[in-house]
Write a protein that holds these residues in place. Structure first.
Motif, PDB file in Angstrom:
ATOM      1  N   VAL A   1       0.877  -1.168   0.000  1.00  0.00           N
ATOM      2  CA  VAL A   1       0.000   0.000   0.000  1.00  0.00           C
ATOM      3  C   VAL A   1       0.915   1.219   0.000  1.00  0.00           C
ATOM      4  O   VAL A   1       1.771   1.365   0.879  1.00  0.00           O
ATOM      5  CB  VAL A   1      -0.938  -0.001   1.219  1.00  0.00           C
ATOM      6  CG1 VAL A   1      -1.795   1.255   1.241  1.00  0.00           C
ATOM      7  CG2 VAL A   1      -1.818  -1.254   1.206  1.00  0.00           C
ATOM      8  N   ASN A   2       0.721   2.078  -0.983  1.00  0.00           N
ATOM      9  CA  ASN A   2       1.604   3.236  -1.169  1.00  0.00           C
ATOM     10  C   ASN A   2       1.340   4.334  -0.149  1.00  0.00           C
ATOM     11  O   ASN A   2       0.244   4.447   0.403  1.00  0.00           O
ATOM     12  CB  ASN A   2       1.434   3.801  -2.578  1.00  0.00           C
ATOM     13  CG  ASN A   2       1.913   2.828  -3.623  1.00  0.00           C
ATOM     14  OD1 ASN A   2       2.904   2.129  -3.436  1.00  0.00           O
ATOM     15  ND2 ASN A   2       1.214   2.764  -4.736  1.00  0.00           N
TER      16      ASN A   2
ATOM     17  N   ALA B   1       0.418   7.787   1.391  1.00  0.00           N
ATOM     18  CA  ALA B   1      -0.645   8.736   1.055  1.00  0.00           C
ATOM     19  C   ALA B   1      -0.129  10.171   0.940  1.00  0.00           C
ATOM     20  O   ALA B   1      -0.569  10.917   0.058  1.00  0.00           O
ATOM     21  CB  ALA B   1      -1.757   8.663   2.098  1.00  0.00           C
TER      22      ALA B   1
ATOM     23  N   ASP C   1       1.389  11.224  -2.453  1.00  0.00           N
ATOM     24  CA  ASP C   1       0.356  11.312  -3.491  1.00  0.00           C
ATOM     25  C   ASP C   1      -0.506  12.547  -3.306  1.00  0.00           C
ATOM     26  O   ASP C   1      -0.875  13.216  -4.278  1.00  0.00           O
ATOM     27  CB  ASP C   1      -0.507  10.050  -3.493  1.00  0.00           C
ATOM     28  CG  ASP C   1       0.250   8.825  -3.971  1.00  0.00           C
ATOM     29  OD1 ASP C   1       1.335   8.987  -4.559  1.00  0.00           O
ATOM     30  OD2 ASP C   1      -0.250   7.713  -3.753  1.00  0.00           O
TER      31      ASP C   1
ATOM     32  N   LEU D   1      -7.134   9.664   3.457  1.00  0.00           N
ATOM     33  CA  LEU D   1      -6.651   8.842   2.349  1.00  0.00           C
ATOM     34  C   LEU D   1      -6.043   7.540   2.865  1.00  0.00           C
ATOM     35  O   LEU D   1      -6.254   6.468   2.288  1.00  0.00           O
ATOM     36  CB  LEU D   1      -5.648   9.628   1.495  1.00  0.00           C
ATOM     37  CG  LEU D   1      -5.087   8.917   0.270  1.00  0.00           C
ATOM     38  CD1 LEU D   1      -6.205   8.408  -0.648  1.00  0.00           C
ATOM     39  CD2 LEU D   1      -4.150   9.863  -0.499  1.00  0.00           C
ATOM     40  N   GLN D   2      -5.305   7.604   3.967  1.00  0.00           N
ATOM     41  CA  GLN D   2      -4.731   6.389   4.550  1.00  0.00           C
ATOM     42  C   GLN D   2      -5.834   5.416   4.975  1.00  0.00           C
ATOM     43  O   GLN D   2      -5.721   4.214   4.752  1.00  0.00           O
ATOM     44  CB  GLN D   2      -3.847   6.738   5.757  1.00  0.00           C
ATOM     45  CG  GLN D   2      -2.528   7.351   5.358  1.00  0.00           C
ATOM     46  CD  GLN D   2      -1.764   7.913   6.527  1.00  0.00           C
ATOM     47  OE1 GLN D   2      -2.334   8.507   7.444  1.00  0.00           O
ATOM     48  NE2 GLN D   2      -0.444   7.746   6.505  1.00  0.00           N
TER      49      GLN D   2
ATOM     50  N   GLN E   1      -8.834   5.172   3.718  1.00  0.00           N
ATOM     51  CA  GLN E   1      -9.428   4.615   2.497  1.00  0.00           C
ATOM     52  C   GLN E   1      -8.556   3.488   1.952  1.00  0.00           C
ATOM     53  O   GLN E   1      -9.051   2.419   1.585  1.00  0.00           O
ATOM     54  CB  GLN E   1      -9.599   5.687   1.430  1.00  0.00           C
ATOM     55  CG  GLN E   1     -10.671   6.698   1.721  1.00  0.00           C
ATOM     56  CD  GLN E   1     -10.644   7.866   0.730  1.00  0.00           C
ATOM     57  OE1 GLN E   1      -9.832   7.899  -0.196  1.00  0.00           O
ATOM     58  NE2 GLN E   1     -11.523   8.835   0.940  1.00  0.00           N
ATOM     59  N   ARG E   2      -7.260   3.728   1.890  1.00  0.00           N
ATOM     60  CA  ARG E   2      -6.342   2.717   1.359  1.00  0.00           C
ATOM     61  C   ARG E   2      -6.294   1.486   2.248  1.00  0.00           C
ATOM     62  O   ARG E   2      -6.226   0.361   1.760  1.00  0.00           O
ATOM     63  CB  ARG E   2      -4.949   3.316   1.162  1.00  0.00           C
ATOM     64  CG  ARG E   2      -4.919   4.292   0.007  1.00  0.00           C
ATOM     65  CD  ARG E   2      -3.569   4.891  -0.221  1.00  0.00           C
ATOM     66  NE  ARG E   2      -3.600   5.708  -1.428  1.00  0.00           N
ATOM     67  CZ  ARG E   2      -2.563   6.365  -1.897  1.00  0.00           C
ATOM     68  NH1 ARG E   2      -1.394   6.304  -1.287  1.00  0.00           N
ATOM     69  NH2 ARG E   2      -2.675   7.091  -2.996  1.00  0.00           N
TER      70      ARG E   2
ATOM     71  N   ARG F   1      -9.355  -0.641   1.606  1.00  0.00           N
ATOM     72  CA  ARG F   1      -9.376  -1.308   0.295  1.00  0.00           C
ATOM     73  C   ARG F   1      -8.290  -2.360   0.129  1.00  0.00           C
ATOM     74  O   ARG F   1      -8.342  -3.163  -0.796  1.00  0.00           O
ATOM     75  CB  ARG F   1      -9.211  -0.270  -0.822  1.00  0.00           C
ATOM     76  CG  ARG F   1     -10.401   0.620  -1.035  1.00  0.00           C
ATOM     77  CD  ARG F   1     -10.269   1.405  -2.331  1.00  0.00           C
ATOM     78  NE  ARG F   1      -8.976   2.032  -2.505  1.00  0.00           N
ATOM     79  CZ  ARG F   1      -8.747   3.345  -2.383  1.00  0.00           C
ATOM     80  NH1 ARG F   1      -9.708   4.165  -2.092  1.00  0.00           N
ATOM     81  NH2 ARG F   1      -7.539   3.817  -2.583  1.00  0.00           N
ATOM     82  N   ALA F   2      -7.298  -2.349   0.992  1.00  0.00           N
ATOM     83  CA  ALA F   2      -6.142  -3.232   0.818  1.00  0.00           C
ATOM     84  C   ALA F   2      -6.551  -4.695   0.959  1.00  0.00           C
ATOM     85  O   ALA F   2      -7.389  -5.043   1.785  1.00  0.00           O
ATOM     86  CB  ALA F   2      -5.066  -2.887   1.840  1.00  0.00           C
TER      87      ALA F   2
ATOM     88  N   HIS G   1       2.765  -1.649   4.251  1.00  0.00           N
ATOM     89  CA  HIS G   1       2.279  -0.285   4.080  1.00  0.00           C
ATOM     90  C   HIS G   1       3.432   0.706   4.170  1.00  0.00           C
ATOM     91  O   HIS G   1       4.191   0.681   5.138  1.00  0.00           O
ATOM     92  CB  HIS G   1       1.228   0.043   5.147  1.00  0.00           C
ATOM     93  CG  HIS G   1      -0.029  -0.741   4.979  1.00  0.00           C
ATOM     94  ND1 HIS G   1      -1.207  -0.164   4.586  1.00  0.00           N
ATOM     95  CD2 HIS G   1      -0.294  -2.062   5.136  1.00  0.00           C
ATOM     96  CE1 HIS G   1      -2.149  -1.089   4.511  1.00  0.00           C
ATOM     97  NE2 HIS G   1      -1.614  -2.253   4.843  1.00  0.00           N
TER      98      HIS G   1
END
Length: 175
Positions: A29-30, A32, A35, A61-62, A64-65, A68-69, A76
């Motif tokens: 997971v990239n 946040a 980005d 954003l973190q 959300q990611r 979804r991961a 991460h």
């Protein structure tokens, strides 16, 4: 499914490690913040980190990611604990969104956090404008915040990417 955090100061090689893990087939997971900075700068905000809602937006954003991961074992690039350290570093208030994200991180991530040490130089980018001296101070703040939140730090010394990967994957194998 174990979720591990890679954290540390800007310029420690976290993203390179994340890319290497991804290349080996691991779920990643990239980060946040980078980005979000790129998006804001594309919209004409030169220094988004000066905005008071910056860390709250990163936390959203973190979250959300994180939601979804997928995958069996996740790595991460940073977490809400890092965003808490950033809020303190910038002197920003801890928003409700950030406080909630920190609580979720404490519950969802493994207590073992991988902490690459600084490489001894900084490559500046549009998002990374920190000096090496500032990065060292930020590294110390990161360490303190993670410990305060109950995490165990596993240091990855400034060695080759292969050596760092072997240390990281070896530690997970022994956990």
């Amino acid at each position: 499914m174990p979720k591990y955090i890679l954290t540390g100061a800007p310029g420690a090689g976290k993203t390179v490690l994340i890319r290497a893990l991804e290349w080996q087939g691991h779920d990643v997971v990239n980060e946040a913040a980078t980005d979000l900075i790129a998006l804001d700068q594309a919209q004409g905000i030169a220094e988004p980190w000066t905005e008071q809602d910056f860390t709250a937006r990163i936390a959203r954003l973190q979250r959300q990611r994180l939601a979804r991961a997928g995958g069996d074992t996740q790595f991460h690039d940073r977490s809400a604990i890092c965003t808490l350290a950033l809020a303190r570093w910038l002197g920003h208030p801890v928003s409700v969104a950030l406080a909630e994200a920190v609580e979720e991180a404490r519950a969802q991530f493994e207590p073992l956090v991988f902490f690459p040490r600084l490489l001894g130089f900084i490559t500046h980018t549009e998002a990374r404008r920190i000096s090496l001296e500032e990065a060292r101070a930020f590294e110390a703040m990161h360490e303190a915040v993670y410990r305060e939140q109950g995490f165990e730090l596993f240091y990855l010394e400034p060695e080759s990417i292969e050596s760092r990967l072997q240390s990281l994957l070896g530690r997970i194998g022994s956990a």
